[in-house]
Each structure stands twice: as C-alpha cells, then as structure tokens.
Scaffold this motif. Structure first.
Motif, PDB file in Angstrom:
ATOM      1  N   HIS A 295       0.837  -1.203   0.000  1.00  0.00           N
ATOM      2  CA  HIS A 295       0.000   0.000   0.000  1.00  0.00           C
ATOM      3  C   HIS A 295       0.868   1.247   0.000  1.00  0.00           C
ATOM      4  N   GLY A 297       0.318   5.542   0.188  1.00  0.00           N
ATOM      5  CA  GLY A 297      -0.619   6.624   0.456  1.00  0.00           C
ATOM      6  C   GLY A 297       0.121   7.938   0.608  1.00  0.00           C
ATOM      7  N   THR A 299      -0.445  12.482   0.924  1.00  0.00           N
ATOM      8  CA  THR A 299      -1.252  13.692   1.032  1.00  0.00           C
ATOM      9  C   THR A 299      -0.645  14.755   0.130  1.00  0.00           C
ATOM     10  N   ALA A 303      -3.898   9.441  -6.707  1.00  0.00           N
ATOM     11  CA  ALA A 303      -3.463   8.046  -6.846  1.00  0.00           C
ATOM     12  C   ALA A 303      -2.713   7.833  -8.154  1.00  0.00           C
ATOM     13  N   THR A 328      -8.623   8.087  -4.818  1.00  0.00           N
ATOM     14  CA  THR A 328      -8.232   9.454  -4.483  1.00  0.00           C
ATOM     15  C   THR A 328      -9.335  10.101  -3.674  1.00  0.00           C
ATOM     16  N   THR A 336      -5.718  13.256  -1.354  1.00  0.00           N
ATOM     17  CA  THR A 336      -5.115  12.129  -0.641  1.00  0.00           C
ATOM     18  C   THR A 336      -5.200  10.918  -1.551  1.00  0.00           C
ATOM     19  N   SER A 338      -4.236   7.041  -2.836  1.00  0.00           N
ATOM     20  CA  SER A 338      -3.950   5.720  -2.274  1.00  0.00           C
ATOM     21  C   SER A 338      -3.877   4.714  -3.412  1.00  0.00           C
ATOM     22  N   SER A 340      -2.980   0.528  -3.966  1.00  0.00           N
ATOM     23  CA  SER A 340      -2.711  -0.774  -3.347  1.00  0.00           C
ATOM     24  C   SER A 340      -2.644  -1.838  -4.431  1.00  0.00           C
TER      25      SER A 340
END
Length: 583
Positions: A295, A297, A299, A303, A328, A336, A338, A340
């Motif tokens: 993962h 992530g 800020t 994504a 996102t 933010t 992310s 995975s």
C-alpha cells in the motif's frame, strides 16, 4: 380502567424522571470551521448531556478574541436500554476580532469544563473588481505562490454577496499550464466587510502545475441580478444586473530539485508505505500461496501520481501480481491518493523465503527536503507440505490347520490303510458334514464378495468416466495454489506472467507439457484453445487487447482444463501415431 391508565402514566413518568436524574452528564465543545478569514463568522457548539433545560455557560472568556453575535439552544431526548437521556446543544455565533492563531478557552458549563479549541484566522484577501458596498465581489487566495512542478496548491474562491442577490453564475478557475480540480462541496456562511454583512459561498480547488515557469490564473467572473428597489414592480422584474471579477494571482513553479534523485518525482506533504498479509506465524508450506498487499498513500498527490507498487525479486518463489486498486480522496484543501496492489507468493522449496526491504523516495514539500519511506526486509520459513495419510495396513491373516503326525507301521498295505472303527467312522462323517457346511458358507461369502467387488468396479468405472468427461479438478494443494495464482495473474496486464502461470498450473496436472502449443493440443475445449492462441498473438502484437485477453482467459479456465479424454500417460501431444496401428 381509567384509573389503571393513570397509574401506568404515573409509573412511566416516574421512570422517565428517574432516567433523567441518573443520566450521565458531560459537555463537549466543537466548531464548524477551524480556518477562517478576518470578518468571517463561525459557530461554536456546546453539547451538554444529562441536562434538559436551564443550561447557562459563562461566555465572558470568549470576549478577549471574539465578538459574541448570539446564541440558540435546542434539546433532544433519547430512550436507550430503558433509560432516558437528554442532551442540550448550545450554538454560539462568533466573529474573530483579529488575525492569528486564536484560542477558544475552556468554558464553565454548569460546573463542567470544556476543552480548549484553536482557530486559524487569516487576513482578508485582496479584492479584484468589486469592493465593500457592492452587491457582490470575489476573493481568491492560494496557500503558496512558489511551488515545485507537480506539487499541489490549495486555492480558495469566495463569492460575497448581499441578501438582495436574486441569482447568478460564477466561472471556475482556470490556470494555463496547470490542472485544476474541485475539492468537496461549496461551503456557505456569513462574514462582515466594512460594517456590512455578506453571505459567502466558498469553494476549494487543487491546482497542480504541469511544467516549470511563471503561471497566471484567469480571473474568476460572476454575473447575476439583484432586486431593484427603485422599481415599483421589482418584485416581478428580472432585477438589476451586477458583475464581479477576481484578481489574477500568479504562481511561480520551480523545476524538480537535483537532490530528489532519479526515481519517481513525488512532491507530497506526507507519504507512507506499508505491507499486509504476511503470515502471523512466520511459516508457510511449499506450494501454499501467501497473498500480501503493498500500500502507498500520500497527502498532496492523486493516486495516478503514485508509482506502481512492485515487490522486489524473491528467490525460491513465484510471484503473481494482481491489478492495482487506486483511490483518491480529498478533504477541504488536500488530495489524498492511495494505491494498493496484491501479490500471490508461491514458495517452490523449503528453507527461508527472504523478502528484501522496499523503499520509496519522496520529497517533503513542508520541510523542503528529501525523505524515504521504507518497509524492512521480511523472512518467512517454508516447510515441506504435510505427508498424505498412509493407507491403513490390513495384516494378512493366515489360518494354519494343525498338522497331525500319522503313524505308519511297516509291513502289509493293511497296516498302511487300516479299517476304521465304527465310532471313528461316525466322527469322520460328522467332521465331513461340518466341513461341507463351512464350505457352503464360504462359497456364499465368496459370491457376496464377488457381487460387492463387481458393484464397486462398476461404480469406479462410472466415476472415472465422469471424471474424464469433465475438466480436471484441483486434487492437490499445490494444484489449487497454482490455479489461484493463474486466476490472480490473469486479472493483470502482464501477458508473459499470465502465460507462465498457466503453464505452471497445467504442468502440475500433466508434467510433460512444455509450452502453450503443447497445452493447446491436449485440450478438447475449443474456447480454451482459442483463448491460448489469442494470448500468444497478443504477447507479440501490441494492439491494445491485453485487458480483454486477461478477462477471457480467466473466464475460459475458471472451471479447470478441458483435457482430451483419449490422452495416454507419457504422451506429451507431440509424438507421431504408430506406423502400424493395432487392429
């Protein structure tokens, strides 16, 4: 009957009062916004549990940094687990007196104390066309005016208008050379400018510069209508048209710094890297798949800006990646992102499976320096698969008849075959009849055993025929693991990894298969053969069909292989037929 109803009402009333008396008291403070501009209003809410009326907080400590514009109280009751609880909510409208970091101090509410809160108050931004006293004007602000390429800038746009405004339209911000995205919903509140009260519509945007240089935002424009008080029929007229236009802030975009290295450029406010799914015991068996998820992530990044999660090479195991999952999110000001991705790791031999350390360099735009997110190396112990349960050994029993020595006298044949005594003859007759009974029972038993064996043979033949007529099932844990690994890999876009996973699965059922061509010749399913042929073509022809072939392969082989039933052990599908076939 009426008396019973009254008594029941009194009992319920006493129960309610008792529940209110025993309700646990508590007070909590919160604000609707913790970032405002000078002249804005915000709402402080005090939630008091266990009190239904008469709550009177001491607001004197607020007057140091805020103007108290008014307050209102609402009461709500709830019945939980047979007990009644009441909550009073006190809403207090505040306006900051000056800019800076202001503290809402602890307040005393009926002997209970709230926790302090902080509010960031900034100066009012510079106006463009329009000024205080106008029916409407626009303010824009950015959190920074000098950033790196690819770094997100928080842009706020406010429309201030008087209650006389009837309608209107406002354009969205545009910055040549940058991507502008709206964040969340519009926020509505009130503020004061020059002694006048304005309604405010505030919107948040993310601006990401695509190249270095000096960028300038186009002015945000508004047009609408206000009621014309000089027109007696203004109630039914279209009103008077008003326009407003913001200023055009400039943004200086710096190139990527040399200290960031040569990898992916990730300018973010925060970044994290994590892995999950490792076995808690630290141990797996050979052929048992381990599905881990990597993962990423960040800020301040979407994504799409994050690199593809990738595991390093793992010796002694096959790794099958799944498709990445991109999400996102955003709050009021920041993106933010992310990303995975899951990986199926299938150990091939016993020993220690070493997963090397994983690192991801990034640039911290808050501290303006490079940083590295990392996951330490991991070791997994691989043990041999559990042995199959041995078949119960059935000891062979051997009935050995006792051997009697027969004395033989020398002399005439009569001595060798003497005439039996009558009693002895009778005993022998009885022995013979007993033997015949046992022989009859044994014969019947043999017939029963033969019938059972015949039925068992018939069932086994029928079962084998059904098994041969359907795709081979996953009979071993290793085959099941390889089948799962292929289905996971087929969902991705790596065609070579998909082909390798398909071959490994097929070889676990028929070891003589060496390539996809041999596999196709041993299949009796036309759809599976066609899917393999398309896979081979797509591996060497970049025609954009990689996504579709993965879905087709997963669908075609989800039920197993459609093997040719006439396949003989040892035939790999490439040998020639015999020169003289058997007649």
């Amino acid at each position: 009957m009426k008396a019973s109803v009254r008594i029941l009402g009194l009992v319920i009333g006493m129960f309610v009062l008792s529940g209110l008396a025993h309700a646990s008291a508590g007070v909590q403070a919160s604000v609707d916004r913790d970032h405002v501009q000078l002249g804005d209003t915000l709402t402080l809410t005090l939630d008091v549990s266990g009190a239904s009326s008469g709550v009177s907080p001491d607001l004197a400590p607020l007057q140091k940094d805020f103007s108290v514009l008014g307050r209102s109280t609402s009461v709500s009751q709830s019945w939980v687990n047979g007990r009644v609880s009441a909550t009073s909510s006190i809403s207090i409208s505040l306006r900051p007196l000056h800019a800076g970091t202001l503290t809402i101090p602890a307040l005393d509410v009926d002997g209970q104390t709230t926790r302090p809160l902080t509010v960031q108050v900034s100066d009012a931004p510079v106006r463009g066309q329009g000024k205080v006293g106008y029916p409407a004007f626009i303010e824009v602000s950015m959190n920074a005016h000098k950033v790196y390429v690819g770094q997100q800038v928080a842009l706020d746009v406010r429309l201030l208008y008087t209650p006389a405004l009837m309608d209107g339209n406002m354009s969205t911000p545009q910055v040549d050379g940058a991507k502008v995205s709206a964040l969340g919903r519009a926020v509505r509140f009130q503020t004061r400018r020059g002694g006048m009260t304005y309604n405010v519509i505030e919107r948040h945007f993310a601006v990401i510069a695509q190249h270095a240089g000096m960028l300038q935002m186009d002015p945000v424009q508004f047009s609408g209508h206000v009621m014309d008080g000089t027109d007696p029929g203004s109630l039914f007229s279209n009103g008077k048209m008003v326009t407003a236009r913001s200023d055009a802030p400039r943004l200086k975009v710096l190139p990527r710094p040399a200290a960031s290295g040569k990898g992916a450029w990730l300018p973010a406010r925060h970044l994290e890297l994590s892995i999950s799914g490792l076995p808690a015991s630290g141990q797996v068996q050979v052929g048992e798949p381990v599905t881990v998820t990597l993962h990423e992530g960040a800020t301040g990044l979407s994504a799409a800006a994050l690199p593809m999660p990738t595991l390093p090479g793992i010796a002694g195991a096959d790794v099958y990646p799944d498709q990445p999952q991109d999400v996102t999110h955003h709050n009021d000001h920041w993106l933010t992102g992310s990303r995975s991705r899951s990986f199926a790791i299938v150990p091939k031999r016993t020993g220690t499976l070493h997963i090397p350390a994983i690192t991801l360099p990034w640039w911290n735009v808050v501290s303006n320096q490079p940083e590295t997110a990392s996951i330490p190396a991991q070791n997994i112990t691989v043990v041999a698969a559990g042995p199959a349960s041995p078949a119960s050994a059935v000891p062979a029993t051997e009935s050995t008849a006792p051997k009697h020595a027969v004395p033989v006298a020398s002399g005439s044949p009569a001595d060798v075959n003497p005439k039996p005594h009558p009693a002895t003859s009778a005993r022998r007759m009885d022995t013979k009849s007993g033997r015949w009974r046992w022989l009859a029972l044994a014969s019947m038993g043999l017939w029963v055993v033969a019938a059972i064996a015949l039925l068992a043979w018939w069932f086994m033949r029928r079962r084998r025929f059904r098994r041969d007529a359907t795709p081979a099932s996953d009979s071993t844990p290793g085959t099941r693991a390889l089948r799962h690994a292929f289905l996971v890999t087929a969902r991705g876009h790596d065609l070579h990894a998909t082909a390798q996973a398909l071959l490994h699965w097929a070889q676990s059922e028929r070891g003589a298969i060496r390539n996809l061509g041999v596999l196709a010749r041993q299949l009796d399913d036309a759809e599976q053969v066609s899917a393999i042929q398309e896979l081979q073509r797509c591996m060497f022809a970049a025609d954009g069909k990689a996504e579709r072939i993965g879905e087709r392969l997963e669908k075609s082989f989800s039920g197993g292989f459609g093997w040719i039933r006439e396949h003989r052990d040892g035939d790999d599908g490439t040998s020639l037929p015999p020169l003289y076939p058997s007649r």
